[in-house]
Motif scaffolding. Structure first.
Motif, PDB file in Angstrom:
ATOM      1  N   GLY A   1       0.817  -1.205   0.000  1.00 53.59           N
ATOM      2  CA  GLY A   1       0.000   0.000   0.000  1.00 53.59           C
ATOM      3  C   GLY A   1       0.852   1.258   0.000  1.00 53.59           C
ATOM      4  O   GLY A   1       0.551   2.234  -0.702  1.00 53.59           O
TER       5      GLY A   1
ATOM      6  N   LEU B   1       2.380   1.667  -3.499  1.00 55.35           N
ATOM      7  CA  LEU B   1       1.405   2.152  -4.473  1.00 55.35           C
ATOM      8  C   LEU B   1       1.116   3.632  -4.265  1.00 55.35           C
ATOM      9  O   LEU B   1       0.936   4.379  -5.233  1.00 55.35           O
ATOM     10  CB  LEU B   1       0.113   1.340  -4.364  1.00 55.35           C
ATOM     11  CG  LEU B   1       0.198  -0.131  -4.788  1.00 55.35           C
ATOM     12  CD1 LEU B   1      -1.151  -0.811  -4.609  1.00 55.35           C
ATOM     13  CD2 LEU B   1       0.668  -0.260  -6.232  1.00 55.35           C
TER      14      LEU B   1
ATOM     15  N   ALA C   1      -9.065  -6.106  -3.359  1.00 47.95           N
ATOM     16  CA  ALA C   1      -9.064  -4.642  -3.489  1.00 47.95           C
ATOM     17  C   ALA C   1      -7.663  -4.134  -3.819  1.00 47.95           C
ATOM     18  O   ALA C   1      -7.495  -3.210  -4.637  1.00 47.95           O
ATOM     19  CB  ALA C   1      -9.573  -4.009  -2.197  1.00 47.95           C
ATOM     20  N   LEU C   2      -6.640  -4.731  -3.203  1.00 47.62           N
ATOM     21  CA  LEU C   2      -5.268  -4.295  -3.464  1.00 47.62           C
ATOM     22  C   LEU C   2      -4.842  -4.669  -4.881  1.00 47.62           C
ATOM     23  O   LEU C   2      -4.181  -3.882  -5.576  1.00 47.62           O
ATOM     24  CB  LEU C   2      -4.323  -4.925  -2.438  1.00 47.62           C
ATOM     25  CG  LEU C   2      -2.929  -4.292  -2.313  1.00 47.62           C
ATOM     26  CD1 LEU C   2      -3.040  -2.832  -1.888  1.00 47.62           C
ATOM     27  CD2 LEU C   2      -2.087  -5.062  -1.307  1.00 47.62           C
TER      28      LEU C   2
ATOM     29  N   ARG D   1      -6.504  -2.263  -7.220  1.00 49.76           N
ATOM     30  CA  ARG D   1      -5.868  -0.942  -7.121  1.00 49.76           C
ATOM     31  C   ARG D   1      -4.580  -0.913  -7.942  1.00 49.76           C
ATOM     32  O   ARG D   1      -4.310   0.051  -8.666  1.00 49.76           O
ATOM     33  CB  ARG D   1      -5.575  -0.637  -5.655  1.00 49.76           C
ATOM     34  CG  ARG D   1      -4.892   0.703  -5.408  1.00 49.76           C
ATOM     35  CD  ARG D   1      -4.585   0.874  -3.930  1.00 49.76           C
ATOM     36  NE  ARG D   1      -3.745   2.030  -3.669  1.00 49.76           N
ATOM     37  CZ  ARG D   1      -3.180   2.291  -2.489  1.00 49.76           C
ATOM     38  NH1 ARG D   1      -3.384   1.468  -1.461  1.00 49.76           N
ATOM     39  NH2 ARG D   1      -2.424   3.358  -2.329  1.00 49.76           N
ATOM     40  N   TYR D   2      -3.818  -1.980  -7.857  1.00 50.94           N
ATOM     41  CA  TYR D   2      -2.590  -2.083  -8.648  1.00 50.94           C
ATOM     42  C   TYR D   2      -2.918  -2.109 -10.138  1.00 50.94           C
ATOM     43  O   TYR D   2      -2.248  -1.448 -10.951  1.00 50.94           O
ATOM     44  CB  TYR D   2      -1.838  -3.346  -8.232  1.00 50.94           C
ATOM     45  CG  TYR D   2      -0.564  -3.613  -8.999  1.00 50.94           C
ATOM     46  CD1 TYR D   2       0.488  -2.709  -8.991  1.00 50.94           C
ATOM     47  CD2 TYR D   2      -0.409  -4.795  -9.726  1.00 50.94           C
ATOM     48  CE1 TYR D   2       1.664  -2.967  -9.683  1.00 50.94           C
ATOM     49  CE2 TYR D   2       0.760  -5.065 -10.419  1.00 50.94           C
ATOM     50  CZ  TYR D   2       1.790  -4.150 -10.394  1.00 50.94           C
ATOM     51  OH  TYR D   2       2.949  -4.403 -11.085  1.00 50.94           O
TER      52      TYR D   2
ATOM     53  N   ALA E   1      -5.470  -0.769 -11.611  1.00 52.74           N
ATOM     54  CA  ALA E   1      -5.877   0.570 -12.048  1.00 52.74           C
ATOM     55  C   ALA E   1      -4.659   1.456 -12.298  1.00 52.74           C
ATOM     56  O   ALA E   1      -4.632   2.244 -13.261  1.00 52.74           O
ATOM     57  CB  ALA E   1      -6.788   1.199 -10.997  1.00 52.74           C
TER      58      ALA E   1
END
Length: 693
Positions: free
Chosen positions: A237, A240, A267-268, A271-272, A274
């Motif tokens: 996190g 990122l 979710a992680l 997120r990566y 995206a």
């Protein structure tokens, strides 16, 4: 073991003194922050000392020859049997270990599973951090087994510009032996210190050590457990947030291989993905999204790792929808029966006084007594659905709590800590629980107990029997009975053709991530079968029918707060059951008035327009409209801020809100059309009756 040397080590307070008679050869003081000291145990010219969860083996010159990382605080050291035995004490459990030859690093003969306890897993790093900088060189020379000391030296000389010495210290750090959580912590510090290649090597060492200890990518890992195991997700996190995608990719690859099912993982990953999209790396982003979708396999209803949360939100939505439908139905029935009920109860003392004066006579004149049998049956159906919805809500709470239990989300089974926590769960006696117990015993090397548990698991033709057969085949293979093992694998595949573990063991190479992990990090070893989330859910709480049956047998237990159980929700379930019983009882009461006498009052007509389907319960369309109306309003309820369905839908999104509003408008349009047709039919019937008179 060699005989005792003339010099002995003695412990005075927190200072270890090595004395030759009256002469002090050396001494070392251990800070209180490192934990209790146990020993010393003098064996030949070696001294064994327990420090917190570690056993240090010291030479006569005070240098550390070996360090043993254990899963609990060292409670005792003993060499009376000719070998060094260590007893450790954990939270409610005790473990005993046998140490091998100190010249070979004093390897532990039994399986050692690090517990998800930062006090244990982070001990080495804390011990290194406690050393003052002025004593760092001496501490590193005395304890070459602690890589965090070497890394501190590397950073110090790196600041001074001595790159060669820094790299040498990093190489010393990477040559150590330690549990995988410490490797992950070391990798994070190496990354921060500017040694990314060394960090990658540390992560690889972490994966290999975890694989040797029985950790597997098929087993979920909670956020707390992952934090105790080096907190790689937290570090990702941070990376990122800093847009360091290259390093984030390396750490995510570690998580993907070893702990792909960690809490918060999807979710992680997304997120990566995206961020990769934002850099124009759409192919890589889509591959990560596809991987995220594969994690749904084997979960509850294939909804994903947080499937229980989505089912809970669905149960809450259905509960609210049914409550709205029941309330609307009762409102319409009360409006229609109000006048006639008042006339009928007047001789009994009035609408309300008659409840006390003539309760039996009044019971035959309740609002539902004026409803037709079809309307009452529709209400019974709605109440039955309400019981199932509230029961499902309770079931998902209990199941979700169980699936999040530390014993089921530590990345492995077996070991003292997991076994102790598993017994705290009080799992239902079932084939799924037997499979879990057998797997824990097998990983700990107790094949006898494992075989007995797997035999109990083979009571159905479902997935747990196939899993048990595969694992029995692994036991046979490890004792050299190859024909028996292959027969077990084939039997497992016959029951469950998609069982990747059995296919892998037969050499079919199914190509799944878990079998790829097995091939790379446990080469030559047969693969075990692990229970999926559905099997664990059955082990924890059984199916919904099991939960409802238990609640009906022990209704008062619903009013007690317990893990995964709310007293308020239990009271709501009891209320739903009482409502169902009351409505079902009215099916036995004759109807108190005909439609002709009840007529269609103005208030009833207004409610029929405002509450779609409430006045149409006699027909199937009425129930459909009523449920559609209730479900749509329940789905829009989060806009009030009083309720949310975070895992299911978000009506604040424009598309979702517009779709729900369109459905609501359609429901009202259909209801208005049906109402108009009924009014026309009612008017026609009224004219016919007047003409006949």
């Amino acid at each position: 073991m060699p005989g005792l040397a003339a010099a002995d080590a003695v412990l005075e307070g927190r200072t270890l003194r090595y004395e030759d008679g009256p002469r002090l050869l050396w001494q070392r003081t251990y800070p209180a922050a490192l934990g209790d000291l146990t020993g010393p145990l003098n064996v030949g010219n070696l001294t064994y000392l327990g420090v917190g969860p570690e056993v240090y083996v010291l030479n006569a010159d005070s240098t550390v020859q070996a360090r043993v990382d254990l899963p609990g605080l060292v409670a005792s050291l003993d060499a009376s049997s000719g070998t060094v035995r260590v007893t450790t004490q954990g939270d409610g459990y005790t473990e005993r270990f046998t140490l091998g030859d100190a010249a070979q690093g004093a390897p532990v003969q039994e399986r050692v599973v690090p517990p998800p306890n930062p006090e244990i897993t982070g001990w080495l790093a804390r011990a290194a951090d406690a050393v003052p900088q002025s004593e760092l060189a001496q501490a590193a020379a005395q304890d070459p087994t602690n890589p965090f000391l070497a890394l501190r030296q590397a950073r110090l000389v790196g600041i001074q510009g001595d790159t060669f010495s820094a790299l040498s210290a990093v190489r010393r750090a990477l040559s150590a032996e330690m549990p995988f959580p410490a490797w992950v912590m070391l990798a994070g510090r190496l990354d921060t210190a500017g040694f990314p290649a060394a960090a990658n090597l540390a992560l690889d060492r972490a994966k290999r050590d975890a694989a040797e200890r029985g950790f597997d990518p098929e087993i979920s890992v909670s956020r707390d457990t992952l934090s105790a195991y080096g907190n790689p997700s937290g570090y990702v996190g941070t990376l990122l947030a800093q847009s360091r995608l290259t390093r984030a990719g390396a750490w995510l690859a570690y998580l993907r291989e070893l702990h792909p099912r960690f809490e918060g993982g999807p979710a992680l990953y997304l997120r990566y993905a995206a961020l990769l999209d934002a850099q124009g790396r759409g192919g890589e982003a889509e591959e990560w999204r596809q991987f995220t979708r594969t994690l749904r396999s084997g979960t509850l209803y294939n909804l994903g790792p947080d499937g229980t949360g989505q089912v809970r939100d669905a149960a809450r939505l259905v509960t609210l929808a049914l409550l709205l439908a029941l309330a609307a139905s009762f409102a319409a029935l009360v409006a229609r029966a109000w006048r006639v009920q008042g006339e009928d109860t007047r001789p009994l003392g009035g609408r309300f006084r008659s409840l006390l004066r003539r309760p039996l006579s009044r019971a035959r004149r309740t609002t539902l007594a004026y409803a037709s049998f079809g309307e009452r049956l529709a209400l019974v159906t709605l109440a039955l659905g309400l019981v199932a919805a509230v029961g499902g809500w309770q079931w998902t709470n209990h199941t979700g709590q169980g699936l999040r239990a530390a014993a089921l989300t530590s990345g492995t089974y077996g070991g003292g800590w997991v076994t102790a926590r598993l017994s705290d769960l009080n799992l239902r006696p079932s084939p799924d629980a037997a499979l879990l117990a057998g797997l824990s015993a097998q990983l700990d090397g107790d094949d006898g107990v494992a075989r007995a548990q797997y035999t109990r698991a083979q009571t159905t033709g479902a997935g747990q029997e196939a899993c048990a057969l595969n694992n029995l085949g692994v036991i046979a293979a490890q004792r050299g009975d190859v024909p028996q093992s292959r027969e077990s694998y084939r039997a497992a595949l016959a029951i469950r053709p998609d069982l990747a573990a059995a296919a892998f063991n037969l050499g079919l190479n199914p190509g799944t991530p878990s079998t790829a992990f097995q091939q790379q990090y446990r080469p030559g070893q047969p693969r075990l079968c692990y229970p999926d989330q559905r099997s664990l859910a059955r082990a924890v709480s059984g199916d919904l029918s099991v939960t409802l049956r238990r609640d009906l047998q022990q209704p008062l237990a619903l009013l007690n707060d317990a893990p995964g159980q709310s007293a308020r929700l239990g009271a709501a379930l009891l209320g739903a059951l009482a409502l169902l019983a009351a409505i079902a009882f009215t099916l036995l009461i004759p109807r108190a008035a005909t439609d002709a006498r009840l007529r269609r009052p103005a208030v009833y007509r207004v409610l029929a327009l405002l509450l779609p389907g409430a006045a149409l319960l006699e027909g199937a369309w009425g129930g459909v409209l009523l449920l559609a109306w209730g479900a749509t309003l329940a789905a829009l309820a989060p806009l009030t801020g009083l309720i949310s369905y975070a895992g299911l839908l978000n009506p604040a999104q424009v598309t979702t809100r517009n779709l729900l509003l369109a459905v609501l408008i359609g429901v009202y349009a259909l209801n208005t059309l049906a109402f108009a047709l009924i009014e026309l039919r009612h008017a026609r019937n009224t004219r016919r009756e007047r003409a006949e008179r």
